[in-house]
Structure formats: C-alpha cells, structure tokens
Design a protein around this motif. Sequence first.
Motif, PDB file in Angstrom:
ATOM      1  N   SER A  66      -1.184 -10.602 -11.634  1.00 41.90           N
ATOM      2  CA  SER A  66      -1.028 -12.014 -12.000  1.00 41.90           C
ATOM      3  C   SER A  66      -1.781 -12.928 -11.021  1.00 41.90           C
ATOM      4  CB  SER A  66       0.441 -12.417 -12.172  1.00 41.90           C
ATOM      5  OG  SER A  66       1.133 -12.146 -10.996  1.00 41.90           O
ATOM      6  N   ALA A  67      -1.928 -12.503  -9.760  1.00 39.49           N
ATOM      7  CA  ALA A  67      -2.733 -13.301  -8.821  1.00 39.49           C
ATOM      8  C   ALA A  67      -4.226 -13.156  -9.119  1.00 39.49           C
ATOM      9  CB  ALA A  67      -2.442 -12.866  -7.391  1.00 39.49           C
ATOM     10  N   GLY A  68      -4.588 -12.041  -9.754  1.00 43.09           N
ATOM     11  CA  GLY A  68      -6.007 -11.796 -10.021  1.00 43.09           C
ATOM     12  C   GLY A  68      -6.760 -11.365  -8.771  1.00 43.09           C
ATOM     13  N   THR A  69      -6.029 -10.954  -7.727  1.00 40.80           N
ATOM     14  CA  THR A  69      -6.662 -10.561  -6.457  1.00 40.80           C
ATOM     15  C   THR A  69      -5.927  -9.369  -5.844  1.00 40.80           C
ATOM     16  OG1 THR A  69      -7.181 -12.886  -6.033  1.00 40.80           O
ATOM     17  CG2 THR A  69      -7.399 -11.388  -4.183  1.00 40.80           C
ATOM     18  N   LEU A  70      -6.698  -8.380  -5.424  1.00 40.59           N
ATOM     19  CA  LEU A  70      -6.164  -7.275  -4.629  1.00 40.59           C
ATOM     20  C   LEU A  70      -6.536  -7.560  -3.183  1.00 40.59           C
ATOM     21  CD1 LEU A  70      -4.890  -4.336  -4.547  1.00 40.59           C
ATOM     22  CD2 LEU A  70      -7.245  -3.492  -4.721  1.00 40.59           C
ATOM     23  N   ARG A  71      -5.538  -7.747  -2.331  1.00 41.64           N
ATOM     24  CA  ARG A  71      -5.805  -8.033  -0.913  1.00 41.64           C
ATOM     25  C   ARG A  71      -5.806  -6.721  -0.132  1.00 41.64           C
ATOM     26  NH1 ARG A  71      -1.018 -11.386   0.500  1.00 41.64           N
ATOM     27  NH2 ARG A  71      -0.191  -9.720  -0.795  1.00 41.64           N
ATOM     28  N   VAL A  72      -6.924  -6.459   0.542  1.00 40.01           N
ATOM     29  CA  VAL A  72      -7.125  -5.155   1.185  1.00 40.01           C
ATOM     30  C   VAL A  72      -7.247  -5.342   2.696  1.00 40.01           C
ATOM     31  CG1 VAL A  72      -8.638  -3.141   1.291  1.00 40.01           C
ATOM     32  CG2 VAL A  72      -8.301  -4.327  -0.893  1.00 40.01           C
ATOM     33  N   GLY A  73      -6.334  -4.792   3.440  1.00 40.52           N
ATOM     34  CA  GLY A  73      -6.396  -4.860   4.902  1.00 40.52           C
ATOM     35  C   GLY A  73      -7.296  -3.768   5.445  1.00 40.52           C
ATOM     36  N   THR A  74      -8.120  -4.107   6.451  1.00 41.75           N
ATOM     37  CA  THR A  74      -9.018  -3.101   7.015  1.00 41.75           C
ATOM     38  C   THR A  74      -9.500  -3.556   8.388  1.00 41.75           C
ATOM     39  OG1 THR A  74     -10.823  -1.601   6.401  1.00 41.75           O
ATOM     40  CG2 THR A  74     -11.202  -3.955   5.982  1.00 41.75           C
ATOM     41  N   THR A  75      -9.830  -2.611   9.280  1.00 42.21           N
ATOM     42  CA  THR A  75     -10.178  -2.970  10.657  1.00 42.21           C
ATOM     43  C   THR A  75     -11.655  -3.321  10.832  1.00 42.21           C
ATOM     44  OG1 THR A  75     -10.633  -0.683  11.245  1.00 42.21           O
ATOM     45  CG2 THR A  75      -8.368  -1.469  11.603  1.00 42.21           C
ATOM     46  N   TYR A  83     -16.617  -0.956   7.999  1.00 38.66           N
ATOM     47  CA  TYR A  83     -17.470  -1.541   9.026  1.00 38.66           C
ATOM     48  C   TYR A  83     -17.769  -2.980   8.646  1.00 38.66           C
ATOM     49  CZ  TYR A  83     -21.521  -2.306  12.029  1.00 38.66           C
ATOM     50  OH  TYR A  83     -22.392  -2.812  12.956  1.00 38.66           O
ATOM     51  N   LEU A  84     -17.442  -3.891   9.552  1.00 35.21           N
ATOM     52  CA  LEU A  84     -17.747  -5.304   9.333  1.00 35.21           C
ATOM     53  C   LEU A  84     -19.160  -5.547   9.861  1.00 35.21           C
ATOM     54  CD1 LEU A  84     -16.871  -8.089   8.381  1.00 35.21           C
ATOM     55  CD2 LEU A  84     -15.790  -8.456  10.595  1.00 35.21           C
ATOM     56  N   ASN A  85     -20.104  -5.678   8.940  1.00 32.56           N
ATOM     57  CA  ASN A  85     -21.514  -5.841   9.307  1.00 32.56           C
ATOM     58  C   ASN A  85     -21.713  -7.223   9.935  1.00 32.56           C
ATOM     59  OD1 ASN A  85     -24.302  -6.448   9.196  1.00 32.56           O
ATOM     60  ND2 ASN A  85     -24.587  -4.870   7.628  1.00 32.56           N
ATOM     61  N   GLU A 111     -10.141  -9.024  -2.059  1.00 33.73           N
ATOM     62  CA  GLU A 111     -10.267  -9.879  -0.873  1.00 33.73           C
ATOM     63  C   GLU A 111      -9.926  -9.025   0.350  1.00 33.73           C
ATOM     64  OE1 GLU A 111      -8.087 -13.685  -1.178  1.00 33.73           O
ATOM     65  OE2 GLU A 111      -7.253 -13.088   0.760  1.00 33.73           O
ATOM     66  N   PHE A 112     -10.889  -8.902   1.272  1.00 36.75           N
ATOM     67  CA  PHE A 112     -10.641  -8.098   2.470  1.00 36.75           C
ATOM     68  C   PHE A 112     -10.016  -8.960   3.566  1.00 36.75           C
ATOM     69  CE2 PHE A 112     -13.866  -5.654   0.219  1.00 36.75           C
ATOM     70  CZ  PHE A 112     -13.254  -4.410   0.206  1.00 36.75           C
ATOM     71  N   VAL A 113      -9.013  -8.402   4.216  1.00 33.77           N
ATOM     72  CA  VAL A 113      -8.299  -9.097   5.284  1.00 33.77           C
ATOM     73  C   VAL A 113      -8.475  -8.255   6.550  1.00 33.77           C
ATOM     74  CG1 VAL A 113      -6.049  -9.931   6.066  1.00 33.77           C
ATOM     75  CG2 VAL A 113      -6.588  -9.920   3.610  1.00 33.77           C
ATOM     76  N   LYS A 114      -9.068  -8.865   7.579  1.00 38.59           N
ATOM     77  CA  LYS A 114      -9.328  -8.104   8.805  1.00 38.59           C
ATOM     78  C   LYS A 114      -8.041  -7.886   9.594  1.00 38.59           C
ATOM     79  CE  LYS A 114     -12.531  -7.903  12.720  1.00 38.59           C
ATOM     80  NZ  LYS A 114     -11.778  -6.773  13.200  1.00 38.59           N
ATOM     81  N   THR A 115      -7.865  -6.662  10.068  1.00 37.54           N
ATOM     82  CA  THR A 115      -6.718  -6.364  10.929  1.00 37.54           C
ATOM     83  C   THR A 115      -7.212  -5.478  12.073  1.00 37.54           C
ATOM     84  OG1 THR A 115      -4.428  -5.558  10.937  1.00 37.54           O
ATOM     85  CG2 THR A 115      -5.977  -4.354   9.548  1.00 37.54           C
ATOM     86  N   THR A 116      -6.305  -4.960  12.869  1.00 35.60           N
ATOM     87  CA  THR A 116      -6.673  -4.034  13.958  1.00 35.60           C
ATOM     88  C   THR A 116      -5.802  -2.792  13.800  1.00 35.60           C
ATOM     89  OG1 THR A 116      -4.947  -4.810  15.456  1.00 35.60           O
ATOM     90  CG2 THR A 116      -7.058  -6.007  15.506  1.00 35.60           C
ATOM     91  N   TRP A 117      -6.106  -1.747  14.574  1.00 37.69           N
ATOM     92  CA  TRP A 117      -5.293  -0.528  14.450  1.00 37.69           C
ATOM     93  C   TRP A 117      -3.856  -0.797  14.870  1.00 37.69           C
ATOM     94  CZ3 TRP A 117      -6.816   2.835  11.229  1.00 37.69           C
ATOM     95  CH2 TRP A 117      -8.178   2.930  10.949  1.00 37.69           C
ATOM     96  N   ALA A 132      -3.828  -1.015   2.684  1.00 38.37           N
ATOM     97  CA  ALA A 132      -4.698  -0.938   3.870  1.00 38.37           C
ATOM     98  C   ALA A 132      -5.575   0.299   3.745  1.00 38.37           C
ATOM     99  CB  ALA A 132      -3.868  -0.888   5.149  1.00 38.37           C
ATOM    100  N   VAL A 133      -6.873   0.132   4.024  1.00 32.28           N
ATOM    101  CA  VAL A 133      -7.833   1.228   3.875  1.00 32.28           C
ATOM    102  C   VAL A 133      -8.770   1.264   5.080  1.00 32.28           C
ATOM    103  CG1 VAL A 133      -7.806   0.817   1.369  1.00 32.28           C
ATOM    104  CG2 VAL A 133      -9.722  -0.050   2.727  1.00 32.28           C
ATOM    105  N   GLY A 134      -9.472   2.392   5.237  1.00 32.26           N
ATOM    106  CA  GLY A 134     -10.497   2.453   6.280  1.00 32.26           C
ATOM    107  C   GLY A 134     -10.280   3.584   7.268  1.00 32.26           C
ATOM    108  N   GLY A 135     -10.133   4.817   6.762  1.00 32.93           N
ATOM    109  CA  GLY A 135      -9.936   5.959   7.649  1.00 32.93           C
ATOM    110  C   GLY A 135      -8.549   5.998   8.253  1.00 32.93           C
ATOM    111  N   VAL A 136      -7.574   5.523   7.500  1.00 29.19           N
ATOM    112  CA  VAL A 136      -6.190   5.449   8.005  1.00 29.19           C
ATOM    113  C   VAL A 136      -5.555   6.849   7.978  1.00 29.19           C
ATOM    114  CG1 VAL A 136      -3.914   4.420   7.668  1.00 29.19           C
ATOM    115  CG2 VAL A 136      -5.976   3.096   7.118  1.00 29.19           C
ATOM    116  N   SER A 137      -4.983   7.257   9.110  1.00 27.44           N
ATOM    117  CA  SER A 137      -4.317   8.561   9.187  1.00 27.44           C
ATOM    118  C   SER A 137      -2.868   8.460   8.727  1.00 27.44           C
ATOM    119  CB  SER A 137      -4.320   9.085  10.624  1.00 27.44           C
ATOM    120  OG  SER A 137      -5.633   9.291  11.069  1.00 27.44           O
TER     121      SER A 137
END
Length: 291
Positions: A66-75, A83-85, A111-117, A132-137
């Motif tokens: 309903s928001a029309g947006t997938l918010r994705v957390g990544t480092t 990788y944030l170019n 929509e990507f949302v920057k986070t840290t480990w 949250a994505v990006g090589g997460v263990s």
Amino acid sequence: MSLRTRHRSRRSLSSILGAAFLGTVLFGAVPCGAATPSAATSSEAAPSAAASSGTTGASRLDAVLSAGTLRVGTTGDYKPFTYLNPQTQAFEGIDIDLAQAMGKALGVKVEFVKTTWGTLLPDLLAGKYDIAVGGVSVTLERQKAALFSDPLMRDGKTPITLCQNKDRFQTVADIDKAGVRLIVNPGGTNEKFARANIHAAQIEVHPDNVTIFDQIIAGKADLMITDAVETRLQQKLHPELCAVHPDQPFDFSEKAFLLPRDIVLKLWVDQWLHRAVATGEYQAVVDRWLK
Ligand SMILES: O=C(O)C(=O)Cc1ccccc1
C-alpha cells in the motif's frame, strides 16, 4: 575441539564451500513447476502467502504494497553484496540487484536505507526498513528478535594478509600470538569471531570495511579474518593480498536476508527466491558481480 582440529575435519566440506551460492548447492534442483516467470505478480503472491501461514492479520507485506515502496536496509561497505559507490552515491552489488528485482516483482519502488553492522538489527526492529540485505550472516542474536529468509549462500571465516605472510597465518593458533595485529570492522560477525577466538594477539577496530584492506597493505595491521567470499574478491582487487585458505574456512555460516518477525513477508521473500533460482534470475545476478 580446537578450531585447528575443526578446520582439518572440515576438509570434505571444502568442495561445497567453494561455490556455495543458493541454487547451486542449497536448493539443488528446484521443482520445475516453480518456474513460471510471468506469474510473479503482487496480486497473487500476497494472498497465497497469507493463506499458507494461516495468518489473517495485517502483514508488513500489505504495508509495503500500500505504501508502494520496499525499504531496504544495507551497509554499503561489503563487496560483492552491497557497495555505496562514492561517485554515483548509488548502492550496487548482488544483494542490491536482488532487492531491486524483489521490488519489481511486487510492483513497488525500492528505497535503500543506509545502516551499519552494529545498527543493522536495531534499525530493522525500529521499523526503519522492511528487509535488510548485503551479505548478512545468520546469527542466533538476530534470530532471537527477527527472521531470516531461506539461506542464499554458505561461507565461513578465513584470513587475508600480505601474500608474503600467507604461511604465517594458517590457523587460529598461528594468529593468536602476542605481537600479531588483527584488524576487524566493528559490529558484525568479524568482530564477534575475533573477540571469541583471539586473546593474545592485538585486535584493532577499523570502522570502514571498504578501506580496511588498505590498512593491511600500508603495514598498519598484519591481517583480517573475514568471510571467504570477501577474501576471494579482495585478493583480486588488491594483488598484494592473499586469501589464506578460502576453501577451508575456520567456521561455517550462512548468508540470508534479515526480516522482521512477519511470516507472511518471509513466505513471499522465500517464494520469490525459489522462483528467481528456478528461472535463472538469481544466477544471472551473481554472475554479473562475480564473473
Ligand atoms: O554481521 C554480519 O552479518 C557480517 O557478515 C559482517 C561482515 C561485514 C563485512 C564483511 C564480512 C562480514
């Protein structure tokens, strides 16, 4: 059992760990019936997920649609996954492309949302993003509060060091000696592994996982212990550095997407993953970044 013994006894696993991305190993053959590319629309995915979970209440999946947006957390600091170019200020990598493909399948913006480990889990629990994505263990600490998708790949920790020092750092016992300087990025599984296994050597925390490899080349640290997949890529990017034994890592772990405790969202993500494997979409993304 010592890590050294465990490392030896895992040799038979090494052939698996060499190329342990989802589809090639974890799922093996995916049922052909799953491969119907044109059927991946949000209108049918959401109700079927809700029905199979037995859930009647609202899901985060409904909120995303309903928001029309997938918010994705990544480092943004972990090639080849996220990788944030700095030139384009855009995120790139395997998990970034997979997140974009999930958004497309749902018919929503990403929509990507920057986070840290260190803040990956708290930010998810605070509702700052839907996944949250990006090589997460996969870790117990995260499982206590959240959910994981089906695993994407298998991996484990291994040293990376100057090629001339490769023979010096074969085992944890070789590394854990007074005078050895181990460098780690904070807040994730690398720091956790170091704190659990390294007592005599010095642990230096370097905040940036992108520039950490330059620290070893500059002689500010002797080695890093990190995921084998990262050592394989970084030794290509930095010819002075060598992965010590990436096919026989010290331990075992799995990579997956981190999700809130919302079974409907998890079912949709897992079903999307199975479809992406069956159609070849998943492998095409991996090949784009690793070939
Ligand atoms: O905490 C995790 O899930 C990690 O995998 C951390 C991490 C970050 C960067 C390189 C290797 C592992």
